[in-house]
Scaffold this motif. Structure first.
Motif, PDB file in Angstrom:
ATOM      1  N   ILE A   1    -106.120  64.728  -7.460  1.00 39.75           N
ATOM      2  CA  ILE A   1    -106.674  66.088  -7.606  1.00 39.75           C
ATOM      3  C   ILE A   1    -105.906  67.070  -6.718  1.00 39.75           C
ATOM      4  O   ILE A   1    -106.234  68.246  -6.637  1.00 39.75           O
ATOM      5  N   GLY A   2    -104.870  66.555  -6.022  1.00 43.70           N
ATOM      6  CA  GLY A   2    -103.997  67.430  -5.247  1.00 43.70           C
ATOM      7  C   GLY A   2    -104.285  67.445  -3.760  1.00 43.70           C
ATOM      8  O   GLY A   2    -104.893  66.519  -3.206  1.00 43.70           O
ATOM      9  N   LEU A   3    -103.826  68.521  -3.116  1.00 44.54           N
ATOM     10  CA  LEU A   3    -103.961  68.693  -1.670  1.00 44.54           C
ATOM     11  C   LEU A   3    -105.046  69.728  -1.386  1.00 44.54           C
ATOM     12  O   LEU A   3    -105.254  70.644  -2.175  1.00 44.54           O
ATOM     13  N   PRO A   4    -105.719  69.613  -0.237  1.00 47.48           N
ATOM     14  CA  PRO A   4    -106.714  70.627   0.112  1.00 47.48           C
ATOM     15  C   PRO A   4    -106.075  72.015   0.222  1.00 47.48           C
ATOM     16  O   PRO A   4    -104.941  72.153   0.695  1.00 47.48           O
ATOM     17  N   LEU A   5    -106.806  73.023  -0.238  1.00 46.19           N
ATOM     18  CA  LEU A   5    -106.321  74.409  -0.193  1.00 46.19           C
ATOM     19  C   LEU A   5    -106.209  74.909   1.249  1.00 46.19           C
ATOM     20  O   LEU A   5    -106.806  74.320   2.163  1.00 46.19           O
TER      21      LEU A   5
ATOM     22  N   ALA B   1    -101.510  58.868   2.549  1.00 48.59           N
ATOM     23  CA  ALA B   1    -100.876  59.285   3.810  1.00 48.59           C
ATOM     24  C   ALA B   1    -100.318  60.704   3.754  1.00 48.59           C
ATOM     25  O   ALA B   1    -100.151  61.362   4.778  1.00 48.59           O
ATOM     26  N   ASP B   2    -100.033  61.197   2.554  1.00 50.30           N
ATOM     27  CA  ASP B   2     -99.488  62.548   2.407  1.00 50.30           C
ATOM     28  C   ASP B   2    -100.581  63.607   2.263  1.00 50.30           C
ATOM     29  O   ASP B   2    -100.281  64.800   2.129  1.00 50.30           O
ATOM     30  N   GLY B   3    -101.849  63.163   2.240  1.00 53.21           N
ATOM     31  CA  GLY B   3    -102.943  64.121   2.127  1.00 53.21           C
ATOM     32  C   GLY B   3    -103.414  64.362   0.697  1.00 53.21           C
ATOM     33  O   GLY B   3    -104.296  65.195   0.457  1.00 53.21           O
ATOM     34  N   TYR B   4    -102.816  63.645  -0.267  1.00 52.22           N
ATOM     35  CA  TYR B   4    -103.279  63.778  -1.663  1.00 52.22           C
ATOM     36  C   TYR B   4    -104.606  63.035  -1.822  1.00 52.22           C
ATOM     37  O   TYR B   4    -104.780  61.937  -1.296  1.00 52.22           O
ATOM     38  N   VAL B   5    -105.528  63.670  -2.548  1.00 51.52           N
ATOM     39  CA  VAL B   5    -106.869  63.108  -2.708  1.00 51.52           C
ATOM     40  C   VAL B   5    -107.029  62.562  -4.129  1.00 51.52           C
ATOM     41  O   VAL B   5    -106.571  63.175  -5.101  1.00 51.52           O
ATOM     42  N   TYR B   6    -107.660  61.405  -4.239  1.00 53.20           N
ATOM     43  CA  TYR B   6    -107.901  60.752  -5.535  1.00 53.20           C
ATOM     44  C   TYR B   6    -109.390  60.495  -5.698  1.00 53.20           C
ATOM     45  O   TYR B   6    -110.018  59.908  -4.812  1.00 53.20           O
ATOM     46  N   ILE B   7    -109.946  60.936  -6.820  1.00 52.39           N
ATOM     47  CA  ILE B   7    -111.361  60.666  -7.096  1.00 52.39           C
ATOM     48  C   ILE B   7    -111.452  59.251  -7.667  1.00 52.39           C
ATOM     49  O   ILE B   7    -110.778  58.923  -8.645  1.00 52.39           O
ATOM     50  N   VAL B   8    -112.278  58.434  -7.052  1.00 56.19           N
ATOM     51  CA  VAL B   8    -112.407  57.039  -7.467  1.00 56.19           C
ATOM     52  C   VAL B   8    -113.594  56.888  -8.424  1.00 56.19           C
ATOM     53  O   VAL B   8    -113.538  56.176  -9.414  1.00 56.19           O
ATOM     54  N   ASP B   9    -114.662  57.565  -8.091  1.00 55.90           N
ATOM     55  CA  ASP B   9    -115.884  57.461  -8.883  1.00 55.90           C
ATOM     56  C   ASP B   9    -116.582  58.797  -8.751  1.00 55.90           C
ATOM     57  O   ASP B   9    -116.199  59.621  -7.925  1.00 55.90           O
ATOM     58  N   ARG B  10    -117.603  59.026  -9.564  1.00 51.35           N
ATOM     59  CA  ARG B  10    -118.274  60.309  -9.471  1.00 51.35           C
ATOM     60  C   ARG B  10    -119.683  60.139  -8.958  1.00 51.35           C
ATOM     61  O   ARG B  10    -120.179  59.044  -8.792  1.00 51.35           O
TER      62      ARG B  10
ATOM     63  N   ASN C   1    -101.500  65.491  11.937  1.00 50.66           N
ATOM     64  CA  ASN C   1    -102.012  64.120  11.816  1.00 50.66           C
ATOM     65  C   ASN C   1    -103.420  64.141  11.255  1.00 50.66           C
ATOM     66  O   ASN C   1    -103.816  63.318  10.462  1.00 50.66           O
ATOM     67  N   GLU C   2    -104.188  65.125  11.737  1.00 52.64           N
ATOM     68  CA  GLU C   2    -105.550  65.269  11.231  1.00 52.64           C
ATOM     69  C   GLU C   2    -105.533  65.867   9.834  1.00 52.64           C
ATOM     70  O   GLU C   2    -106.407  65.620   9.033  1.00 52.64           O
ATOM     71  N   ARG C   3    -104.524  66.680   9.583  1.00 49.64           N
ATOM     72  CA  ARG C   3    -104.415  67.335   8.280  1.00 49.64           C
ATOM     73  C   ARG C   3    -103.049  67.030   7.676  1.00 49.64           C
ATOM     74  O   ARG C   3    -102.159  67.896   7.636  1.00 49.64           O
ATOM     75  N   PRO C   4    -102.855  65.777   7.223  1.00 54.18           N
ATOM     76  CA  PRO C   4    -101.519  65.352   6.769  1.00 54.18           C
ATOM     77  C   PRO C   4    -101.002  66.189   5.601  1.00 54.18           C
ATOM     78  O   PRO C   4     -99.797  66.308   5.401  1.00 54.18           O
ATOM     79  N   TRP C   5    -101.924  66.788   4.858  1.00 56.99           N
ATOM     80  CA  TRP C   5    -101.508  67.569   3.686  1.00 56.99           C
ATOM     81  C   TRP C   5    -100.626  68.767   4.025  1.00 56.99           C
ATOM     82  O   TRP C   5     -99.821  69.190   3.213  1.00 56.99           O
ATOM     83  N   LEU C   6    -100.784  69.306   5.250  1.00 60.20           N
ATOM     84  CA  LEU C   6    -100.019  70.512   5.606  1.00 60.20           C
ATOM     85  C   LEU C   6     -98.511  70.275   5.542  1.00 60.20           C
ATOM     86  O   LEU C   6     -97.740  71.182   5.225  1.00 60.20           O
ATOM     87  N   ASP C   7     -98.083  69.036   5.837  1.00 64.21           N
ATOM     88  CA  ASP C   7     -96.653  68.719   5.799  1.00 64.21           C
ATOM     89  C   ASP C   7     -96.109  68.689   4.371  1.00 64.21           C
ATOM     90  O   ASP C   7     -94.896  68.622   4.165  1.00 64.21           O
ATOM     91  N   HIS C   8     -97.004  68.723   3.394  1.00 69.17           N
ATOM     92  CA  HIS C   8     -96.569  68.595   1.998  1.00 69.17           C
ATOM     93  C   HIS C   8     -96.900  69.836   1.175  1.00 69.17           C
ATOM     94  O   HIS C   8     -96.842  69.803  -0.056  1.00 69.17           O
ATOM     95  N   TYR C   9     -97.273  70.916   1.879  1.00 67.67           N
ATOM     96  CA  TYR C   9     -97.547  72.175   1.185  1.00 67.67           C
ATOM     97  C   TYR C   9     -96.271  72.718   0.532  1.00 67.67           C
ATOM     98  O   TYR C   9     -95.185  72.613   1.114  1.00 67.67           O
TER      99      TYR C   9
END
Length: 559
Positions: free
Chosen positions: A382-386, A447-456, A3-11
């Motif tokens: 930009i994907g999921l955290p490593l 919700a799946d842990g994918y990260v999107y850059i909105v601005d720089r 739950n804290e690291r939703p990305w793990l379910d999508h590795y």
């Protein structure tokens, strides 16, 4: 936990949640494992000349012998490497690391001003420099702590007669080697010969020892050296290795090294990750020569191609690229700047393979997030955290925000730098005692842990994957006696993503655009130079007199 690291379910299958940092004591241990394991495989190639892992082992050993046995440099001393992608780079790089030195990667295109700052700031005592850029070093070396200079020509390791011919053409036909005088300099081949008489020193290296001072611009305008330890580099090597490893076969991949090794993305990928897999990396010395680059790509069945958006775009627009054989291509990895949807979609159409986007920073060695290698289509993320990486989105009050909310992207993990060299104040601005790093990038997570850059980072300009900080450009331009005020902003450009535009208030009414552009050529590296200059009577300012760059940027958008 997930739950804290939703990305793990999508590795992707086979990718672990954590890496074992204790697998290696140092970067050197990783390299030496590859030297043994892939001894007879081609390691690096350049201009058609390939060196095996065994040869790189022997030559880097000789270079380490020279550094310690002849120059008497010791653990922790800094050495600058000012080379483009040539065979001398990995030899100098690995030799320096094996000698326990700290490597200061130096952009060969630096102006004298930029080079002087980096050499002074790092306290480098030695430098390896290509003949083409030695004249720049000559201008500033007396004002630095550099005592030892090793010079080399592009053809020096290509064998006879090819190497001699390449050097002759560059110097006498293309006139690409300005005359220089560095009387104490030693030739790279002579250094190797002298080093052969000295054994590889027994240097004890551990996780906390610094491997690199990797310079990055700063919002303060002065380039700062990110201290990247052996643990930082091992971590990112293992993280990226675990992620892409399933897709690659050790000892049988061909990687294309077109991004410069002095850039953190290429340093970790081509200098660390690919050698650990026993890949055959083809070094491209001048990727700007796109027709020449495509000619190189024709020669080998390449399977890995890391790059920046501008590189992929350039290849797509080069005649002959679409006709190449892409049947072996497994991974095209875009980093360093945002991958544009149009480029990614066209890449897939031409090559039949997706262009995967990754995200990183100099301060994170560099990888933070990456898309699955089996992703079929561009997803704008930009994907999921490593593995072993924590990512969170924080509010301006430094509080974690819920999924879907927009805030600052924060990173924590074993790849996060120790801090900035000799700049505790700057370190404190970005790195908390709890280990969380402020990226300065505005993002959101789904919700799946994918990260999107909105601005720089609010004011940073990104030119072909290189960070340009307006303060540095403005500081340089303000040195011109005819300039009263200046603001630098990024404006969109189809070739490089963005280019620099200057808004200038003149002190001297006769100052011309041409004269100011020439001044910038003398004081700034190519990608930092303004493409456009607009003279104004006044610049917009806040109530405390701070020039409002954002207003100037927004003004461009609203026209």
């Amino acid at each position: 936990m997930s739950n804290e690291r939703p990305w793990l379910d999508h590795y992707p299958q086979g990718v672990p949640a954590e890496i074992d940092l204790n697998a290696y004591a140092s970067v050197v241990a990783v390299l030496e494992e590859s030297f043994q394991r892939f001894r007879d495989h081609a390691a690096f190639a350049n201009f058609g000349k390939a060196l095996s892992y065994g040869q790189i082992d022997a030559l880097s050993r000789q270079f380490a012998g020279y550094l310690t046995g002849v120059l008497k440099l010791g653990k922790g001393d800094r050495i600058a490497i000012m080379l483009p992608n040539v065979l001398q780079y990995p030899i100098a790089l690995y030799g320096a690391l094996r000698a326990g030195l700290v490597v200061v990667n130096t952009n060969p295109m630096y102006t004298a001003r930029e080079l002087k700052h980096q050499l002074e700031d790092s306290g480098a005592q030695a430098i390896v420099v290509l003949d083409n850029f030695a004249a720049t070093l000559q201008q500033v070396v007396a004002e630095t702590e550099v005592k030892h200079i090793v010079t080399t020509g592009i053809g020096d390791l290509l064998g006879f007669p090819k190497g001699a011919l390449v050097n002759f053409v560059l110097k006498h036909v293309k006139k690409m080697v300005p005359a220089y005088q560095l009387p104490r300099a030693v030739r790279f081949r002579d250094a190797l010969a002298q080093g052969a008489a000295h054994p590889l020193p027994p240097v004890e290296l551990g996780h906390d020892d610094i491997a690199f001072l990797q310079y990055t611009g700063g919002t303060t305008g002065v380039a700062k050296g990110a201290m990247l330890t052996h643990a930082n580099m091992i971590a990112n090597m293992l993280q990226v290795g675990a992620w892409i490893g399933e897709a690659l076969r050790p000892g049988s991949e061909v990687a294309i090294g077109a991004l410069p090794l002095y850039h953190i993305f290429s340093l970790t990928a081509c200098g660390m990750v690919f050698p650990r897999l026993g890949a055959h990396t083809v070094l491209i010395t001048n990727p700007r020569d796109m027709p020449g680059f495509v000619k190189e790509l024709k020669k080998l069945p390449f399977s890995i191609l890391p790059g920046v958006n501008t590189l992929f775009n350039g290849l797509l627009n080069t005649p002959g690229f679409a006709e190449l054989d892409f049947s072996h291509l497994k991974i095209s990895l875009g980093g360093g700047m945002a991958v544009q949807r149009a480029v990614a979609e066209r890449w897939k159409k031409v090559t039949g393979r997706p262009l995967s986007e990754a995200y990183g920073l100099t301060e994170t060695s560099p990888g933070v997030c990456i898309n699955p290698t089996d992703l079929m289509d561009y997803n704008g993320s930009i994907g999921l955290p490593l593995p072993s990486t924590e990512v969170a989105i924080w509010s301006e009050e430094n509080q974690p925000l819920p999924i879907g909310e927009v805030g600052e992207l924060m990173v924590k993990g074993p790849q996060v730098m120790l801090g900035y060299w000799n700049r505790p104040d700057e370190t404190a601005k970005v790195l908390g005692a709890d280990g969380w790093l402020h990226t300065g990038d505005i993002a959101k997570m789904d919700a799946d842990g994918y990260v999107y850059i909105v601005d720089r980072k609010k004011d940073m300009i990104l030119v072909s994957g290189f960070n340009v900080y307006p303060n540095e450009v403005e500081d340089a331009v303000m040195q011109h006696p005819g300039v009263a005020e200046v603001a630098a902003v990024g404006v969109p450009d189809e070739h490089s993503g963005e280019v620099v535009k200057l808004f200038v208030v003149r002190k001297d009414p006769n100052l011309t655009e041409d004269a100011l552009k020439q001044f910038c050529r003398d004081n700034l590296t190519g990608y930092k130079r303004p493409k456009f200059i607009e003279f104004r009577d006044t610049l917009p300012k806040s109530n405390v007199g701070k020039i409002l760059r954002r207003e100037l940027r927004d003004e461009k958008k609203n026209r």
